[in-house]
Design an enzyme around this catalytic site. Structure first.
Site, short mmCIF file in Angstrom:
data_model
loop_
_atom_site.label_atom_id
_atom_site.label_comp_id
_atom_site.label_asym_id
_atom_site.label_seq_id
_atom_site.Cartn_x
_atom_site.Cartn_y
_atom_site.Cartn_z
CB SER A 190 40.51 40.11 46.87
OG SER A 190 41.33 39.27 47.63
CG HIS A 191 40.59 35.79 46.15
ND1 HIS A 191 40.13 36.74 47.06
CD2 HIS A 191 39.61 34.87 46.04
CE1 HIS A 191 38.93 36.38 47.47
NE2 HIS A 191 38.59 35.26 46.88
CG ASP A 234 45.53 38.54 47.40
OD1 ASP A 234 46.51 39.20 47.77
OD2 ASP A 234 44.35 38.84 47.69
CG ASP A 247 44.00 42.87 47.41
OD1 ASP A 247 44.05 41.64 47.31
OD2 ASP A 247 43.39 43.44 48.34
CG ASP A 274 44.54 41.45 50.95
OD1 ASP A 274 44.60 40.54 50.09
OD2 ASP A 274 43.48 42.06 51.21
NE ARG A 275 42.06 36.39 49.97
CZ ARG A 275 41.05 35.53 49.93
NH1 ARG A 275 41.25 34.29 49.58
NH2 ARG A 275 39.83 35.92 50.23
CE LYS A 284 43.06 38.98 53.28
NZ LYS A 284 41.73 39.58 53.35
#
Ligand code: G16
Length: 536
Positions: free
Chosen positions: A113-114, A277, A279, A281-282, A369
């Site tokens: 992720s982030h 982010d 990947d 999703d954010r 998300k």
């Protein structure tokens, strides 16, 4: 090409956190670590024979090597086919969409992720299920149980599959279909939004900056915003995905997206700014001089949603969306932190919008998300209302009140010390109600637990809530996504409805809640930390 059964032993601590297994990259690169986890997933879902999976990741360091291992293991376990993003790249929402579109049995998503990327940074792997969403708690528990009982894994000895070329190839009996990572996702977005209206917005001179943070959304954002919607070239900044994200944290918040914050504060700021982010999703949403908290973003999208069925938020997310739901007469669900908890509600059609304080917003088009979806949603609201972000926020707060909100993170604390804070809080719960801290009286204090209304599953220990009447709250919770020690999150919130008090600096508006939180948790005494490492 030979199929091997490799003897192995359980590796301690392969327990997934909030979103799959996240560890240091070198841990994942250690002998058998990745292979053990992949085999545990396969065993936990009843084997891979004749099954079809999506495989892709955010392009971080080790993404390419890990994908080749997963392909060889899927083939050796009898999988019928895999769909892989070209060069191993798929954003998380795009992977979720491919699983759903093609009726796949699940997906292996390689991302932390982030979190930063690189050989000395972070890596992650999560399994998504046939609905396109992250493995549920019960499947995650089954995977962990398998990691602790594993004695062998199956893998082919084979050359790398060429993932640069779009098209079909085979690995043993398994079909490998390499797809353009962007095309299907972009087609989905075109069914959800009025692209003509958005093209009209940009044609009228509307300017935006989208910071892809050298992560996966670069190609998606360039295609959608610049090629399809006519935003000028250069609208997408940091648009080339890099294995180390250019050395930064691909975390779309005011701390890590400082470049974008500076652009939006500059004299020639565009009308709108956004970021996503690692990947994809954010999301982060910002206007000229108007940063939108993720909790407020969810509330604004709910307020302007043309067909809202129901909404959900994670427990630490502010209650801003609750009042929108109440006004609109739709249900509002409160679930534990983790996108996986929205899945049953989305599948059952009870909600069509959900979000989290941790920069996640999404809907029922996928089961993750979705950063760019959130950006297109905001652009749609701006196009239909003709209002700026600042004006939309001011109007929203006038109508619903403002939930001042902040999250204080204490990072990389010794696990023992973090546990001590939580343990002490737990112990103090029975006596808290009725006590006063910084002038705020505790009306309720508990540890959040959730009973899923659809599958009946029970999830305990999801954060300590201390509630001060109808207006203020503090939540204490340990993060489940870190890779070093423990991260203690303190979520602070206060509702303000006085029309003259809607423009205060957040820290000032939250001063009393912050003081109360310090007195209640005694973080400094337990951890030696005098101040949070990150405030968002
Ligand atoms: C994941 C989960 C989110 C969660 C976030 C932070 O997001 O999918 O639901 O809110 O982690 O979790 P924690 O507070 O436990 O660190 P992502 O974007 O990191 O995959």
């Amino acid at each position: 090409m030979a199929r091997h059964t490799v003897a192995t032993q359980p590796i301690a601590d392969q327990k997934a956190g909030t979103s799959g297994l996240r560890r240091k990259t070198r841990d994942f690169m250690a002998p058998h670590f990745l292979e053990n986890y992949v085999q545990a997933v396969i065993n936990a879902i009843g084997g891979a024979a004749e099954k079809r999976f999506v495989v892709g990741g955010d392009g971080r360091y080790f993404n390419d090597r890990a994908i080749q291992v997963i392909l060889r293991m899927a083939a050796a376990n009898g999988a019928r086919g895999v769909i892989v993003g070209q060069n191993g790249i798929l954003s998380t929402p795009a992977a979720s969409h491919l699983i759903r579109k093609h009726g796949m049995d699940g997906g292996f998503l390689l991302t932390a992720s982030h979190n930063p990327g690189g050989v000395d940074q972070d890596f992650g792997l999560k399994f998504n299920m046939a609905n396109g969403g992250p493995a549920t708690e019960s499947v995650s528990d089954a995977i962990f149980a398998q990691t602790q009982a594993l004695s062998a894994y199956r893998i082919f000895d084979a050359q790398d599959v060429d993932l640069a070329v779009i098209g079909q190839t085979r690995l043993g009996a398994m079909t490998v279909t390499v797809v353009d990572p962007v095309v299907d996702y972009a087609a989905l977005m075109a069914t959800l939004f009025d692209f003509d209206a958005l093209r009209g917005l940009f044609a009228g001179g509307f300017r935006m900056a989208f910071d892809a943070m050298h992560a996966v959304t670069g190609p998606y954002a360039k295609h959608l915003l610049e090629e399809r919607l006519g935003a000028p070239r250069g609208t997408v900044i940091n648009g080339t995905p890099l294995p180390d994200f250019g050395g930064g944290h691909p975390d779309p918040n005011p701390i890590w997206a400082q470049g974008l914050m500076a652009i939006m504060a500059g004299p020639d700021a565009p009308n709108f700014g956004a970021a996503s982010d690692g990947d994809g999703d954010r999301n982060m949403i910002i206007g000229r001089g108007a940063y939108v908290t993720p909790s407020d973003s969810l509330a604004v999208l709910a307020a302007h949603h043309p067909h809202l069925k129901g909404v959900a938020r994670s427990m630490p997310t502010s209650a801003a969306v609750d009042r929108v739901a109440r006004t609109k007469g739709v249900a509002c669900y409160e679930v534990p932190t983790g996108w996986k908890f929205f899945g049953t509600l989305l599948d059952a059609g009870l909600i069509n919008l959900c979000g989290e304080e941790s920069a996640g917003t999404g809907a029922d088009h996928v089961r993750e998300k979705d950063g760019l979806w959130a950006v297109l949603s905001w652009l749609s609201v701006i196009a239909s209302t003709g209002q700026s972000v600042a004006a939309l926020m001011a109007e929203h707060w006038q109508k619903y009140g403002r939930n001042y909100y902040a999250r204080h993170d204490y990072e990389a604390i010794d696990t023992d010390k973090a546990d001590a804070v939580m343990q002490a809080l737990r112990g103090s719960l029975p006596a808290l109600t009725g006590q006063s801290f910084a002038g705020l009286v505790v009306t309720r204090a508990d540890e959040f637990a959730y009973d899923d209304p659809i599958d009946g599953s029970h999830t305990a220990h999801q954060g300590i809530r201390v509630i001060f009447g109808d207006t203020a709250r503090v939540v204490f919770r340990l993060s489940g996504t870190g890779t070093a020690g423990a991260t203690l999150r303190v979520y602070l919130e206060r509702l303000e409805t006085d029309p003259g008090q809607l423009d205060q600096p957040t820290a000032a508006a939250l001063a009393a809640v912050t003081k109360a939180a310090a007195a209640i948790a005694e973080i400094a005494r337990h951890t030696g930390r005098q101040a949070p490492d990150v405030i968002t």
